[in-house]
Design a protein around this motif. Structure first.
Motif, short mmCIF file in Angstrom:
data_model
loop_
_atom_site.label_atom_id
_atom_site.label_comp_id
_atom_site.label_asym_id
_atom_site.label_seq_id
_atom_site.Cartn_x
_atom_site.Cartn_y
_atom_site.Cartn_z
N UNK A 19 -8.45 3.43 -42.98
CA UNK A 19 -8.71 2.01 -42.75
C UNK A 19 -10.08 1.60 -43.29
N UNK A 20 -11.11 2.41 -43.03
CA UNK A 20 -12.47 2.09 -43.53
C UNK A 20 -12.48 2.07 -45.06
N UNK A 21 -11.71 2.98 -45.66
CA UNK A 21 -11.68 3.04 -47.12
C UNK A 21 -10.92 1.86 -47.72
N UNK A 22 -9.87 1.39 -47.03
CA UNK A 22 -9.08 0.28 -47.58
C UNK A 22 -9.75 -1.07 -47.34
N UNK A 23 -10.80 -1.09 -46.53
CA UNK A 23 -11.51 -2.36 -46.29
C UNK A 23 -12.36 -2.71 -47.51
N UNK A 24 -12.64 -4.00 -47.70
CA UNK A 24 -13.44 -4.41 -48.85
C UNK A 24 -14.91 -4.03 -48.66
N UNK A 25 -15.40 -4.21 -47.43
CA UNK A 25 -16.81 -3.91 -47.16
C UNK A 25 -16.91 -2.49 -46.59
N UNK A 26 -18.03 -1.85 -46.90
CA UNK A 26 -18.15 -0.44 -46.51
C UNK A 26 -19.45 -0.14 -45.79
N UNK A 27 -19.41 0.87 -44.93
CA UNK A 27 -20.63 1.46 -44.39
C UNK A 27 -20.60 2.90 -44.88
N UNK A 28 -21.12 3.11 -46.08
CA UNK A 28 -20.92 4.39 -46.77
C UNK A 28 -21.47 5.61 -46.02
N UNK A 29 -22.63 5.50 -45.33
CA UNK A 29 -23.09 6.69 -44.59
C UNK A 29 -22.05 7.14 -43.56
N UNK A 30 -21.46 6.20 -42.85
CA UNK A 30 -20.46 6.56 -41.83
C UNK A 30 -19.22 7.15 -42.49
N UNK A 256 -2.02 1.26 -51.62
CA UNK A 256 -3.21 0.98 -52.44
C UNK A 256 -4.20 2.13 -52.48
N UNK A 257 -3.98 3.16 -51.66
CA UNK A 257 -4.91 4.30 -51.66
C UNK A 257 -5.05 4.87 -53.07
N UNK A 258 -3.94 4.82 -53.85
CA UNK A 258 -4.00 5.40 -55.20
C UNK A 258 -4.83 4.56 -56.16
N UNK A 259 -5.12 3.30 -55.79
CA UNK A 259 -5.84 2.44 -56.72
C UNK A 259 -7.32 2.27 -56.38
N UNK A 260 -7.82 3.02 -55.41
CA UNK A 260 -9.20 2.80 -55.00
C UNK A 260 -10.18 3.31 -56.06
N UNK A 261 -11.20 2.50 -56.30
CA UNK A 261 -12.21 2.88 -57.28
C UNK A 261 -13.51 3.15 -56.51
N UNK A 262 -13.73 4.41 -56.16
CA UNK A 262 -14.82 4.74 -55.23
C UNK A 262 -16.20 4.45 -55.82
N UNK A 263 -16.33 4.56 -57.14
CA UNK A 263 -17.66 4.37 -57.72
C UNK A 263 -18.12 2.91 -57.60
N UNK A 264 -17.16 2.01 -57.40
CA UNK A 264 -17.53 0.58 -57.32
C UNK A 264 -17.97 0.17 -55.90
N UNK A 265 -17.83 1.09 -54.92
CA UNK A 265 -18.17 0.72 -53.54
C UNK A 265 -19.63 0.39 -53.36
N UNK A 266 -19.88 -0.59 -52.53
CA UNK A 266 -21.24 -0.91 -52.14
C UNK A 266 -21.33 -0.80 -50.61
N UNK A 267 -22.44 -0.31 -50.11
CA UNK A 267 -22.58 -0.17 -48.66
C UNK A 267 -23.07 -1.51 -48.11
N UNK A 268 -22.14 -2.44 -47.92
CA UNK A 268 -22.53 -3.81 -47.60
C UNK A 268 -22.05 -4.30 -46.24
N UNK A 269 -21.58 -3.37 -45.41
CA UNK A 269 -21.07 -3.79 -44.10
C UNK A 269 -22.21 -3.82 -43.08
#
Ligand code: B12
Length: 388
Positions: A19-30, A256-269
């Motif tokens: 769920x955290x990964x499929x969300x648009x906003x991320x808290x990457x340390x968590x 959509x798990x197969x389409x995630x682009x992890x390098x584009x994530x920003x820790x913006x939550x």
């Protein structure tokens, strides 16, 4: 969900990670902490031969893949495991069990999760698994008791959607048609599909198959708003429950798990600290607690207990046990949903015999378990030993 990672102390929750990964906003340390916990926990489970059901292996695999890590190569210190190979073996066992007994080793929710995960991660599916899932759909097997399980149908519809169009999957057309119709039959006037806790998964299933869902039959906006109001009412304070609605609210599905682009994530939550609920004067209430052996009728016993208003149901069980330890003894198993009531007096739930302790308010089954449900004054709670 973010708070649960840092505070729970219990086993890590793969559904929360997805769920955290499929969300648009991320808290990457968590997310990083949880990913690491999942890897270590998977390795420990395999090493110690702990119970690792097929659906749980599927969720771990999906979670690890959702962080763009390879579930076929999970390592920590000198240990390394291949979760995909384990999942393929577990699904093969489920299929064998269905062929021999007509029931899965676990349940069709997990068999569907297994097929969904292997398909989303583009791995080989054990022979006949798609055929078996189609047959189960056509023969109305997604049931607990007499009721169609919307949750199970929803995960099956996601799995069937994923495999549709691959070689030898012609059966998916009629199976999808059948399951989607069953889900659509459960759409209520207020947007709920099944019950509030199956609505998130059902939205995923109907959205992923939107070309097969006539728009007059389902108003997506209504279902989404119903979920949002239920969040405000406090129905999703359990992180496991929250994890099952987040993808839908983010307009995503497990596919959509197969389409995630992890390098584009920003820790913006921005994580806010939740303030404790206002303290109201806790008043005592009386709850009638009735335990029934509904299978062999060896006992039917009741007691009135007093607990503070707002207490979870488990307090009632504890009070009853404290008063009459011989008659109201009980045991629970911890799960991602919270404590599952497995034993009352001498009767223990068994997957093999498909027995369980069903919880009811009067004659209505409860929508939550003993850790979350809050009984009202004068309510009659029944724990009934029965079969699914
Ligand atoms: C299969 C299933 C069952 C089976 C589990 C046994 C089996 N071998 O299959 C049975 C029929 C026993 C069952 C019972 C109940 N269930 Co149930 N169950 C499910 C279902 C469809 C799939 C669970 C699963 O396999 N997950 C995948 C695996 C990998 O995850 P897992 O965590 O290892 O799974 C285990 C736990 O989930 C546990 N479990 C199953 N249900 C429940 C419910 C609660 C409250 C708890 C603590 C644990 C628990 O059993 C699973 C298998 O071992 C889910 C649907 C969903 N959306 O999650 C509903 C679901 C979890 N159940 C639910 C409910 C309400 C119940 C009951 C309370 C119903 C009742 N009125 O009695 C009882 C539990 C009572 C008790 N004794 O404490 C709700 C929970 C909602 C909530 N907010 O708490 C769900 C979400 C269904 C729904 N939409 O209403 N359930």
């Amino acid at each position: 969900m973010v708070h649960s990672v840092n505070s729970s102390g219990g086993p890590p929750n793969p559904s929360v990670h997805v769920a955290l990964r499929l969300a648009r906003d991320h808290h990457l340390p968590t997310e990083g902490v949880l990913l690491q916990q999942l890897k270590v926990s998977a390795i420990e489970k395999v090493k110690h031969g702990d119970n690792f059901s097929s659906g749980l292996v599927a969720l771990y695999s999906l979670a690890i893949a959702a962080s763009c890590n390879n579930p076929a190569n999970v390592s920590y210190k000198e240990d390394r495991i291949d979760l995909i190979e384990i999942l393929q073996e577990k699904l093969t066992e489920e299929i064998k069990h269905i062929v021999n007994t007509t029931f899965p080793l676990t349940n069709y929710y997990q068999v569907s999760l297994d097929v969904l995960t292997l398909c989303v991660l583009e791995r080989e599916l054990p022979q006949d698994s798609v055929q078996i899932l189609c047959e189960a759909a056509m023969k109305d097997k997604f049931k607990y008791g007499k009721e169609f399980s919307v949750d199970t149908g929803a995960v099956a519809a996601l799995a069937l959607r994923c495999v549709k169009g691959k070689p030898n999957t012609q059966c998916t057309f009629s199976a999808l048609h059948k399951v989607l119709n069953q889900i659509l039959h459960q759409v209520k006037d207020d947007g709920i599909i099944g019950n509030i806790y199956s609505t998130g998964l059902a939205i995923q299933a109907l959205s992923a198959n939107s070309d097969l869902v006539p728009s007059v039959q389902w108003n997506k906006t209504k279902s989404m708003y119903r979920l949002l109001s239920a969040i405000r009412e406090g129905s999703f304070s359990n992180p496991q429950a929250a994890s099952q609605i987040t993808p839908s609210l983010e307009c995503r599905t497990y596919l959509d798990v197969r389409e995630l682009n992890c390098t584009a994530d920003r820790s913006n939550l921005t994580v806010t600290t939740t303030s404790p609920p206002p303290t109201t004067q806790a008043v005592p209430i009386t709850v009638e607690y009735n335990i029934v052996d509904g299978l062999t009728h060896s006992f039917n016993d009741a007691v009135n207990v007093s607990v503070l208003a707002g207490s979870p149901l488990i307090r009632v069980l504890e009070k009853a046990r404290d008063l009459y330890p011989d008659r109201f003894s009980f045991n629970v198993t911890s799960t991602q949903w919270g404590p599952l009531l497995t034993t009352v007096r001498n009767l223990t739930a068994s997957t093999e015999n498909r027995t369980y302790w069903q919880l009811l308010s009067g004659t209505e089954p409860l929508g939550q378990g003993i850790g979350d449900y809050k009984p009202k004054d004068e309510e009659r709670i029944v724990a009934n030993y029965t079969q699914y």
